[in-house]
Structures are given as C-alpha cells and as structure tokens.
Design a protein around this motif. Structure first.
Motif, PDB file in Angstrom:
ATOM      1  N   LYS A  85       0.832  -1.197   0.000  1.00  0.00           N
ATOM      2  CA  LYS A  85       0.000   0.000   0.000  1.00  0.00           C
ATOM      3  C   LYS A  85       0.874   1.257   0.000  1.00  0.00           C
ATOM      4  CE  LYS A  85      -3.764   2.280   2.508  1.00  0.00           C
ATOM      5  NZ  LYS A  85      -4.690   2.208   3.673  1.00  0.00           N
ATOM      6  N   GLY A  86       0.561   2.174  -0.922  1.00  0.00           N
ATOM      7  CA  GLY A  86       1.296   3.426  -1.012  1.00  0.00           C
ATOM      8  C   GLY A  86       2.485   3.384  -1.950  1.00  0.00           C
ATOM      9  N   GLN A  87       2.865   2.208  -2.416  1.00  0.00           N
ATOM     10  CA  GLN A  87       4.011   2.084  -3.323  1.00  0.00           C
ATOM     11  C   GLN A  87       3.693   2.724  -4.675  1.00  0.00           C
ATOM     12  OE1 GLN A  87       5.498  -1.920  -3.731  1.00  0.00           O
ATOM     13  NE2 GLN A  87       6.702  -1.454  -5.565  1.00  0.00           N
ATOM     14  N   ILE A  88       4.661   3.445  -5.244  1.00  0.00           N
ATOM     15  CA  ILE A  88       4.474   4.050  -6.563  1.00  0.00           C
ATOM     16  C   ILE A  88       4.594   2.964  -7.635  1.00  0.00           C
ATOM     17  CG2 ILE A  88       5.411   5.678  -8.243  1.00  0.00           C
ATOM     18  CD1 ILE A  88       6.306   7.435  -5.925  1.00  0.00           C
ATOM     19  N   LEU A  89       3.539   2.811  -8.431  1.00  0.00           N
ATOM     20  CA  LEU A  89       3.507   1.799  -9.482  1.00  0.00           C
ATOM     21  C   LEU A  89       3.889   2.380 -10.838  1.00  0.00           C
ATOM     22  CD1 LEU A  89       0.185  -0.021  -8.523  1.00  0.00           C
ATOM     23  CD2 LEU A  89       2.492  -0.357  -7.611  1.00  0.00           C
ATOM     24  N   GLY A  90       3.636   3.686 -11.022  1.00  0.00           N
ATOM     25  CA  GLY A  90       3.944   4.321 -12.288  1.00  0.00           C
ATOM     26  C   GLY A  90       3.629   5.795 -12.223  1.00  0.00           C
ATOM     27  N   ILE A  91       3.972   6.488 -13.308  1.00  0.00           N
ATOM     28  CA  ILE A  91       3.664   7.916 -13.385  1.00  0.00           C
ATOM     29  C   ILE A  91       3.024   8.239 -14.732  1.00  0.00           C
ATOM     30  CG2 ILE A  91       5.574   8.534 -11.851  1.00  0.00           C
ATOM     31  CD1 ILE A  91       7.081   9.546 -14.362  1.00  0.00           C
ATOM     32  N   VAL A  92       2.260   9.328 -14.761  1.00  0.00           N
ATOM     33  CA  VAL A  92       1.723   9.886 -15.998  1.00  0.00           C
ATOM     34  C   VAL A  92       2.153  11.350 -16.045  1.00  0.00           C
ATOM     35  CG1 VAL A  92      -0.325  10.400 -17.366  1.00  0.00           C
ATOM     36  CG2 VAL A  92      -0.252   8.316 -15.973  1.00  0.00           C
ATOM     37  N   SER A  93       2.841  11.720 -17.129  1.00  0.00           N
ATOM     38  CA  SER A  93       3.390  13.075 -17.231  1.00  0.00           C
ATOM     39  C   SER A  93       3.055  13.684 -18.579  1.00  0.00           C
ATOM     40  CB  SER A  93       4.920  13.023 -17.061  1.00  0.00           C
ATOM     41  OG  SER A  93       5.495  14.299 -17.281  1.00  0.00           O
ATOM     42  N   ASP A  94       2.870  15.006 -18.594  1.00  0.00           N
ATOM     43  CA  ASP A  94       2.683  15.688 -19.870  1.00  0.00           C
ATOM     44  C   ASP A  94       4.017  15.706 -20.617  1.00  0.00           C
ATOM     45  OD1 ASP A  94       3.891  18.722 -19.753  1.00  0.00           O
ATOM     46  OD2 ASP A  94       3.299  17.976 -17.776  1.00  0.00           O
ATOM     47  N   THR A  95       3.991  15.975 -21.915  1.00  0.00           N
ATOM     48  CA  THR A  95       5.186  15.897 -22.745  1.00  0.00           C
ATOM     49  C   THR A  95       6.204  16.994 -22.447  1.00  0.00           C
ATOM     50  OG1 THR A  95       4.010  17.123 -24.477  1.00  0.00           O
ATOM     51  CG2 THR A  95       4.005  14.728 -24.638  1.00  0.00           C
ATOM     52  N   TYR A  96       5.818  18.031 -21.704  1.00  0.00           N
ATOM     53  CA  TYR A  96       6.732  19.117 -21.389  1.00  0.00           C
ATOM     54  C   TYR A  96       7.348  18.970 -19.998  1.00  0.00           C
ATOM     55  CZ  TYR A  96       3.959  20.976 -25.225  1.00  0.00           C
ATOM     56  OH  TYR A  96       3.307  21.122 -26.429  1.00  0.00           O
ATOM     57  N   ALA A  97       7.020  17.868 -19.338  1.00  0.00           N
ATOM     58  CA  ALA A  97       7.537  17.604 -17.989  1.00  0.00           C
ATOM     59  C   ALA A  97       7.135  18.678 -16.987  1.00  0.00           C
ATOM     60  CB  ALA A  97       9.057  17.452 -18.012  1.00  0.00           C
ATOM     61  N   LYS A  98       5.986  19.316 -17.238  1.00  0.00           N
ATOM     62  CA  LYS A  98       5.492  20.355 -16.331  1.00  0.00           C
ATOM     63  C   LYS A  98       4.622  19.766 -15.217  1.00  0.00           C
ATOM     64  CE  LYS A  98       7.094  24.069 -18.517  1.00  0.00           C
ATOM     65  NZ  LYS A  98       8.031  25.019 -17.886  1.00  0.00           N
ATOM     66  N   HIS A  99       3.852  18.735 -15.581  1.00  0.00           N
ATOM     67  CA  HIS A  99       2.908  18.160 -14.621  1.00  0.00           C
ATOM     68  C   HIS A  99       3.053  16.639 -14.626  1.00  0.00           C
ATOM     69  CE1 HIS A  99       0.997  22.095 -14.360  1.00  0.00           C
ATOM     70  NE2 HIS A  99       0.980  22.122 -15.681  1.00  0.00           N
ATOM     71  N   THR A 100       3.316  16.096 -13.476  1.00  0.00           N
ATOM     72  CA  THR A 100       3.470  14.648 -13.330  1.00  0.00           C
ATOM     73  C   THR A 100       2.612  14.162 -12.165  1.00  0.00           C
ATOM     74  OG1 THR A 100       5.724  14.661 -14.204  1.00  0.00           O
ATOM     75  CG2 THR A 100       5.079  12.766 -12.880  1.00  0.00           C
TER      76      THR A 100
END
Length: 321
Positions: free
Chosen positions: A272-287
């Motif tokens: 529980k709480g482990q980071i499984l993945g990320i989703v980021s915009d192509t400009y690396a502004k918002h992840t």
C-alpha cells in the motif's frame, strides 16, 4: 466413468485409436475461397475424458495459437487415454485480418450459442457449438490481453462451477481467480451445457511471449497428466508449488492524460502506497503518480505509452489467505 467413443466433426468420424485433422466449413471470402475451422482429434483406445484445447477465438491473440502449434509440433497431444480436440485457430477471419473480431465487426466470443443463418460471428459460434462443444467433457480456452494490455499468466474459472475451479487448481498457472460469466461468451455457453471450462490469459495481442507460452503448455500438460491422458514431462517447462489465488480485484486508472511510465514489473507483489507508475505531460510540467491503494499483486499492465484520463493501467488483486 468415461467410455471410449467415436468423435464426429464435420461429418467425418475419428474412432478410438485414430488421429485425424478435420475441418468445419464456415463461410467463403468474397473471392470464393472457403474458410473452415481446423480441428485436430487425437482419440486413444483407452477410455478417458475428452478435452478441448482451443485458441484464436479472438484472431489477434496469438500466444494461444502458438501454444497449440508447439504442442502439435512436439507431439504432446498423442494421448494414451481419452481424447484431445485441439483447435489452433477458431476465428480464422480475425487471424487473417490481425483482428479481434470478424469482418462484420462482431465478436465471436459474444455470439454464443449462435444461429445457423445469422451473422458471420453467430454462424461460427453455432457450427462450433453443434460440432465440438457437445462432445467434450472439459475445455481450456486460450487468450491474451487486448488493446496493449499485458496479462501476467493467469487462469479464470467460474465461481458457480466447482469443477472449473478444480481445473484451475490443476492447471497451476501463476495466478488464478473466479470471474463472472459474460453473456454470449464461449465459457458461458459451456457452463450452460455443464462442460467445465477455464480460460488461460497470458501476454498481449499480436506479440509472442515465450514465458506465457511455456506456462500455458505446462498447464495443459498438468491437466492431461491429472486425468491419466499422458505422463508428466521431465524436466517440466515450468514448475511451482501451487497457484496464487486472487480474491478482490481493482483496476487503477490514469489520473490524467499524458505519457505513461510503469515503475514495476508485471506479476510483482506491491504494498500500500508504493508508486507503481507515473503519468506526465510531454513538457515535464505536470506529473502524477499512481500508488497502490492496498497490498496486492499486479497481474496486468497497459503497455500503451500515451494514455487518456481514466484509461485502465494496472490490474491489482489481493491474495486469498
């Protein structure tokens, strides 16, 4: 007690002690080329159950097709008791067109029991039901994930059918769990005919995955060995003590649109709480991160690199105690 019996498909019979390749005529291409479903029948002299091993119900799910092909090539279906009906490609139309469905857009696995004069998918289901399903005792339906979803090798069984649950345990895939019956599916049709059936899901569409293939081959041989149809092979393709049974399941979805980067491997145990993945915009502004909401096991990962908000990314389950 299973008895010796003659298996008849497409008007041609296979007596105990015989092996034949039979074909079920289905339809023609616009060019006039006849399309039929190939079915290998291995009928031993010694009594035993009749086991159906089928693949390619969805034409783009080729791991199952390769499982059957390898077992044919290695002569694993030459049984000493009972009978095997091996169907390498059920949906020939979909296979030709690299498609899940048939050319009219219908899903054969939502068209059972089918009709004699209906849509193409309905006719395939009807002829398959009347030619094969009524003659079997057990069924193994080989599938993969779809839409770039990679399924860690798993077996699904029908909760209301104790025999299918036993089959899943004997198959001994890395993961197994009960799943609801879907109206029009092959497994639902088999359940209504009291033919215990399991579904093996492994890998993703249009890609061969050797580990998934070996797990499938071993699972089929486990069932054949259990029913006295063949001897276990040494060394086995894969080996484990027992399947991990999954209880509750949950899809984790994309919190936003963007580039999807998984941070764990399929089949991993997570906390529980482990980071499984990320989703980021192509400009690396918002992840945004995707975290496990509970301790569990990841058994499906979406391999789509660019995702929209709400798309299913991870399938997470809790292990049964």
């Amino acid at each position: 007690m299973h008895k010796n019996k003659t298996i008849t498909i497409g008007g041609e019979s296979v007596k105990p002690g015989e092996t034949k390749l039979l074909k079920i005529p289905i339809d023609r291409l616009p060019t006039g080329t006849l399309i039929d479903i190939p079915a290998y029948v291995f009928n031993a002299k010694k009594p035993g159950p009749t086991l159906l091993v089928q693949a390619g119900l969805h034409g783009d799910e080729i791991n199952g097709i390769e499982i059957v092909r390898r077992m044919l090539a290695e002569k694993r279906f030459h049984v000493s008791a009972g009978a095997i009906i091996a169907v390498p490609v059920l949906n020939i139309f979909g296979f030709i067109h690299f498609s899940r469905d048939v050319p009219d857009g219908k899903d054969v696995n939502r068209s059972f029991p089918g009709t004699k004069s209906g849509s193409m998918a309905g006719r395939i289901a009807y002829h398959y039901m009347t030619s094969i399903l009524n003659q079997i005792d057990y069924g193994i339906d080989l599938h993969t994930g779809g839409s770039q979803r990679h399924n860690f090798p798993q077996v699904r069984y029908t909760e209301k059918d104790e025999e299918s649950a036993k089959l899943a345990e004997i198959f001994n895939a890395p993961i197994s769990f009960s799943s609801k019956l879907i109206k029009g599916s092959f497994r639902n049709a088999a359940f209504l005919m009291k033919k215990p059936t399991i579904v093996y899901e492994a890998g993703e569409s249009m890609r061969l995955d050797d580990y998934s293939i070996l797990e499938g081959m071993q699972g089929i041989l486990n069932i054949m060995s259990h029913f006295g149809m063949a001897q276990p092979i040494t060394p086995p393709y894969v080996q484990r003590s027992k399947t991990t049974r999954i209880d509750s399941r949950k899809w984790l979805r994309a919190p936003t649109a963007g580039m999807f980067i998984p941070k764990i491997s399929n089949g991993s145990e997570v906390h529980k709480g482990q980071i499984l993945g990320i989703v980021s915009d192509t400009y690396a502004k918002h992840t945004k991160t995707i975290k496990a909401p509970f301790d569990g096991l990841v058994f499906c990962i979406n391999h789509q690199a660019v995702v929209n908000q709400g798309e299913a990314l991870f399938h997470l389950g809790t292990k049964k105690p």
